[in-house]
Design a protein around this motif. Structure first.
Motif, PDB file in Angstrom:
ATOM      1  N   SER A  16       0.857  -1.187   0.000  1.00  0.00           N
ATOM      2  CA  SER A  16       0.000   0.000   0.000  1.00  0.00           C
ATOM      3  C   SER A  16       0.891   1.234   0.000  1.00  0.00           C
ATOM      4  N   GLU A  17       0.394   2.287  -0.614  1.00  0.00           N
ATOM      5  CA  GLU A  17       1.164   3.522  -0.719  1.00  0.00           C
ATOM      6  C   GLU A  17       0.219   4.707  -0.594  1.00  0.00           C
ATOM      7  N   LEU A  18       0.545   5.619   0.297  1.00  0.00           N
ATOM      8  CA  LEU A  18      -0.252   6.823   0.478  1.00  0.00           C
ATOM      9  C   LEU A  18       0.119   7.809  -0.625  1.00  0.00           C
ATOM     10  N   LEU A  19      -0.853   8.132  -1.495  1.00  0.00           N
ATOM     11  CA  LEU A  19      -0.583   9.026  -2.622  1.00  0.00           C
ATOM     12  C   LEU A  19      -0.730  10.491  -2.239  1.00  0.00           C
ATOM     13  N   ASN A  20      -1.730  10.798  -1.438  1.00  0.00           N
ATOM     14  CA  ASN A  20      -1.892  12.143  -0.876  1.00  0.00           C
ATOM     15  C   ASN A  20      -2.604  12.012   0.471  1.00  0.00           C
ATOM     16  N   GLU A  21      -3.090  13.109   1.024  1.00  0.00           N
ATOM     17  CA  GLU A  21      -3.659  13.073   2.377  1.00  0.00           C
ATOM     18  C   GLU A  21      -4.875  12.165   2.498  1.00  0.00           C
ATOM     19  N   THR A  22      -5.604  11.957   1.406  1.00  0.00           N
ATOM     20  CA  THR A  22      -6.856  11.202   1.493  1.00  0.00           C
ATOM     21  C   THR A  22      -6.912   9.971   0.598  1.00  0.00           C
ATOM     22  N   SER A  23      -5.813   9.624  -0.081  1.00  0.00           N
ATOM     23  CA  SER A  23      -5.846   8.530  -1.054  1.00  0.00           C
ATOM     24  C   SER A  23      -4.768   7.494  -0.781  1.00  0.00           C
ATOM     25  N   LEU A  24      -5.183   6.224  -0.759  1.00  0.00           N
ATOM     26  CA  LEU A  24      -4.283   5.110  -0.495  1.00  0.00           C
ATOM     27  C   LEU A  24      -4.368   4.119  -1.647  1.00  0.00           C
ATOM     28  N   LEU A  25      -3.247   3.875  -2.333  1.00  0.00           N
ATOM     29  CA  LEU A  25      -3.186   2.911  -3.422  1.00  0.00           C
ATOM     30  C   LEU A  25      -2.837   1.547  -2.833  1.00  0.00           C
ATOM     31  N   ILE A  26      -3.651   0.535  -3.152  1.00  0.00           N
ATOM     32  CA  ILE A  26      -3.493  -0.786  -2.538  1.00  0.00           C
ATOM     33  C   ILE A  26      -3.327  -1.843  -3.619  1.00  0.00           C
ATOM     34  N   ILE A  27      -2.371  -2.732  -3.417  1.00  0.00           N
ATOM     35  CA  ILE A  27      -2.226  -3.921  -4.255  1.00  0.00           C
ATOM     36  C   ILE A  27      -2.563  -5.106  -3.360  1.00  0.00           C
ATOM     37  N   SER A  28      -3.610  -5.838  -3.727  1.00  0.00           N
ATOM     38  CA  SER A  28      -4.061  -6.957  -2.902  1.00  0.00           C
ATOM     39  C   SER A  28      -4.399  -8.148  -3.779  1.00  0.00           C
ATOM     40  N   GLN A  29      -4.460  -9.325  -3.142  1.00  0.00           N
ATOM     41  CA  GLN A  29      -4.725 -10.537  -3.888  1.00  0.00           C
ATOM     42  C   GLN A  29      -5.589 -11.453  -3.044  1.00  0.00           C
ATOM     43  N   GLY A  30      -6.640 -12.002  -3.662  1.00  0.00           N
ATOM     44  CA  GLY A  30      -7.493 -12.977  -3.002  1.00  0.00           C
ATOM     45  C   GLY A  30      -6.824 -14.339  -2.995  1.00  0.00           C
ATOM     46  N   SER A  39      -6.204  -1.202  -6.439  1.00  0.00           N
ATOM     47  CA  SER A  39      -7.387  -0.429  -6.065  1.00  0.00           C
ATOM     48  C   SER A  39      -6.967   0.839  -5.335  1.00  0.00           C
ATOM     49  N   LEU A  40      -7.906   1.741  -5.219  1.00  0.00           N
ATOM     50  CA  LEU A  40      -7.663   3.021  -4.560  1.00  0.00           C
ATOM     51  C   LEU A  40      -8.737   3.236  -3.509  1.00  0.00           C
ATOM     52  N   ARG A  41      -8.321   3.501  -2.294  1.00  0.00           N
ATOM     53  CA  ARG A  41      -9.253   3.906  -1.242  1.00  0.00           C
ATOM     54  C   ARG A  41      -9.036   5.386  -0.996  1.00  0.00           C
ATOM     55  N   TYR A  42     -10.142   6.123  -0.979  1.00  0.00           N
ATOM     56  CA  TYR A  42     -10.041   7.566  -0.797  1.00  0.00           C
ATOM     57  C   TYR A  42     -11.238   8.072  -0.013  1.00  0.00           C
ATOM     58  N   GLU A  43     -11.055   9.227   0.568  1.00  0.00           N
ATOM     59  CA  GLU A  43     -12.124   9.846   1.347  1.00  0.00           C
ATOM     60  C   GLU A  43     -12.695  10.999   0.544  1.00  0.00           C
ATOM     61  N   LYS A  44     -14.027  10.981   0.375  1.00  0.00           N
ATOM     62  CA  LYS A  44     -14.711  12.038  -0.364  1.00  0.00           C
ATOM     63  C   LYS A  44     -16.051  12.282   0.319  1.00  0.00           C
ATOM     64  N   TYR A  45     -16.330  13.539   0.604  1.00  0.00           N
ATOM     65  CA  TYR A  45     -17.556  13.944   1.287  1.00  0.00           C
ATOM     66  C   TYR A  45     -17.738  13.214   2.622  1.00  0.00           C
ATOM     67  N   GLY A  46     -16.636  12.981   3.323  1.00  0.00           N
ATOM     68  CA  GLY A  46     -16.686  12.399   4.656  1.00  0.00           C
ATOM     69  C   GLY A  46     -16.874  10.894   4.703  1.00  0.00           C
ATOM     70  N   GLU A  47     -16.859  10.211   3.571  1.00  0.00           N
ATOM     71  CA  GLU A  47     -16.981   8.757   3.581  1.00  0.00           C
ATOM     72  C   GLU A  47     -15.859   8.128   2.771  1.00  0.00           C
ATOM     73  N   VAL A  48     -15.517   6.894   3.124  1.00  0.00           N
ATOM     74  CA  VAL A  48     -14.434   6.181   2.453  1.00  0.00           C
ATOM     75  C   VAL A  48     -15.013   5.414   1.276  1.00  0.00           C
ATOM     76  N   ARG A  49     -14.393   5.582   0.126  1.00  0.00           N
ATOM     77  CA  ARG A  49     -14.815   4.895  -1.095  1.00  0.00           C
ATOM     78  C   ARG A  49     -13.652   4.085  -1.640  1.00  0.00           C
ATOM     79  N   GLU A  50     -13.961   3.108  -2.455  1.00  0.00           N
ATOM     80  CA  GLU A  50     -12.911   2.278  -3.051  1.00  0.00           C
ATOM     81  C   GLU A  50     -13.230   2.025  -4.514  1.00  0.00           C
ATOM     82  N   GLN A  55      -6.395  -5.821 -12.739  1.00  0.00           N
ATOM     83  CA  GLN A  55      -5.582  -6.910 -12.227  1.00  0.00           C
ATOM     84  C   GLN A  55      -4.241  -6.835 -12.920  1.00  0.00           C
ATOM     85  N   LEU A  56      -3.175  -7.033 -12.160  1.00  0.00           N
ATOM     86  CA  LEU A  56      -1.820  -6.901 -12.698  1.00  0.00           C
ATOM     87  C   LEU A  56      -1.385  -8.176 -13.418  1.00  0.00           C
ATOM     88  N   THR A  57      -2.002  -8.425 -14.571  1.00  0.00           N
ATOM     89  CA  THR A  57      -1.584  -9.531 -15.430  1.00  0.00           C
ATOM     90  C   THR A  57      -0.334  -9.070 -16.198  1.00  0.00           C
TER      91      THR A  57
END
Length: 123
Positions: A16-30, A39-50, A55-57
């Motif tokens: 995972s890598e923090l791109l800016n104050e509200t955005s986190l870039l995540i590499i994950s695998q099931g 994927s990207l998790r970010y905060e917008k309008y007070g809620e967390v979105r993803e 897929q890294l083929t």
């Protein structure tokens, strides 16, 4: 940043890598997936979105900096090359339209912020 609800599939976060104050870039695998997902998790309008980007083929490459995320796919007849498929703008958290995609990518790539590349690991 708040945490999101757990999904039905158990995913292992590879990095995972923090791109800016509200955005986190995540590499994950099931557990049952062959390739990891970006994927990207970010905060917008007070809620967390993803948003899940790709897929890294071996035929996919992702470039990112603090202003944009660009997705490339290997395409072509004969000699395949990576071609820009989509660009995600980090300031408005939306995909850029196809007509402005190349201009937006070039502008954000050369504004001084270093572009990092994510791709499938070579075996």
């Amino acid at each position: 940043m708040k945490t999101t609800e757990e999904s039905e599939i158990e995913r292992n976060i590879l990095s995972s890598e923090l791109l800016n104050e509200t955005s986190l870039l995540i590499i994950s695998q099931g557990d049952n997936e062959e390739y990891p997902s970006v994927s990207l998790r970010y905060e917008k309008y007070g809620e967390v979105r993803e948003k899940v980007f790709a897929q890294l083929t071996p035929d996919v490459r992702v470039e990112h900096n603090d202003q944009m995320i660009a997705i490339f796919h290997k395409k072509g007849k004969g000699l395949k090359r990576f071609k820009l498929v989509s660009v995600y703008d980090m300031t408005i958290h939306e995909f850029v339209g196809t007509s402005n995609m190349h201009l937006h990518y070039e502008a954000t790539k050369y504004q001084g912020a270093k572009v990092k590349k994510l791709g499938a690991q070579k075996k």
